[in-house]
Design a protein around this motif. Structure first.
Motif, PDB file in Angstrom:
ATOM      1  N   UNK A  79       8.283 -17.954  -5.375  1.00 60.91           N
ATOM      2  CA  UNK A  79       6.954 -17.575  -5.849  1.00 60.91           C
ATOM      3  C   UNK A  79       6.886 -16.057  -5.944  1.00 60.91           C
ATOM      4  N   UNK A  80       6.467 -15.503  -7.077  1.00 59.78           N
ATOM      5  CA  UNK A  80       6.497 -14.056  -7.247  1.00 59.78           C
ATOM      6  C   UNK A  80       5.576 -13.297  -6.298  1.00 59.78           C
ATOM      7  N   UNK A  81       4.491 -13.899  -5.848  1.00 54.56           N
ATOM      8  CA  UNK A  81       3.570 -13.152  -4.995  1.00 54.56           C
ATOM      9  C   UNK A  81       3.950 -13.178  -3.515  1.00 54.56           C
ATOM     10  N   UNK A  82       4.980 -13.888  -3.128  1.00 47.30           N
ATOM     11  CA  UNK A  82       5.368 -13.948  -1.724  1.00 47.30           C
ATOM     12  C   UNK A  82       5.921 -12.624  -1.205  1.00 47.30           C
ATOM     13  N   UNK A  83       6.369 -11.772  -2.089  1.00 44.84           N
ATOM     14  CA  UNK A  83       6.920 -10.493  -1.662  1.00 44.84           C
ATOM     15  C   UNK A  83       5.919  -9.348  -1.712  1.00 44.84           C
ATOM     16  N   UNK A  84       4.714  -9.613  -2.148  1.00 44.31           N
ATOM     17  CA  UNK A  84       3.723  -8.559  -2.277  1.00 44.31           C
ATOM     18  C   UNK A  84       3.203  -8.142  -0.908  1.00 44.31           C
ATOM     19  N   UNK A  85       2.899  -6.876  -0.781  1.00 43.52           N
ATOM     20  CA  UNK A  85       2.324  -6.349   0.449  1.00 43.52           C
ATOM     21  C   UNK A  85       0.989  -5.707   0.087  1.00 43.52           C
ATOM     22  N   UNK A  86      -0.038  -6.067   0.809  1.00 40.99           N
ATOM     23  CA  UNK A  86      -1.353  -5.497   0.579  1.00 40.99           C
ATOM     24  C   UNK A  86      -1.657  -4.535   1.717  1.00 40.99           C
ATOM     25  N   UNK A  87      -2.000  -3.320   1.367  1.00 38.02           N
ATOM     26  CA  UNK A  87      -2.300  -2.314   2.383  1.00 38.02           C
ATOM     27  C   UNK A  87      -3.690  -1.759   2.151  1.00 38.02           C
TER      28      UNK A  87
END
Length: 116
Positions: A26-34
């Motif tokens: 899934x492409x959003x599994x690597x996203x980091x929200x800060x």
């Protein structure tokens, strides 16, 4: 009564949107929200510093590393533009003072009203 489908147990039975390797496809599994939230960061520093004395007799190396982490986080400049952030900064200073005994963390009147 309906039964739920069995969970897949092998790579060949995994749904097509998964990767049978060591990560999800899934492409959003690597996203980091800060976020920039100085109040939360001061609160975290306070909690990290508060844990130092609790572990001092149990594991001195871990206590020293934890104290160094809290002191390092304290050195980062953050805006203090409201009372909630100010309270968290004072809380962090108190816990750092309790953990280290260093006078630089000792809260005094007006000492924590500006950015650090």
């Amino acid at each position: 009564m309906a039964t739920s489908p069995a969970r897949p147990t092998t790579a060949s039975t995994l749904p097509t949107w998964t990767n049978p390797g060591n990560r999800s496809a899934l492409p959003d599994d690597g996203w980091v929200f800060t976020e920039e939230n100085p109040g939360r960061k001061f609160h975290a520093i306070a909690n990290i510093a508060a844990s130092v004395n609790a572990m001092r007799d149990y594991n001195t190396q871990l206590a020293d590393e934890t104290q160094a982490a809290a002191e390092g986080l304290w050195q980062v400049e953050r805006p203090v533009d409201n009372d909630d952030i100010r309270r968290n900064k004072i809380h962090a200073a108190v816990e750092l003072f309790r953990a280290t005994g260093k006078s630089e963390y000792r809260p005094s009147t007006g000492a924590y009203s500006a950015t650090r």
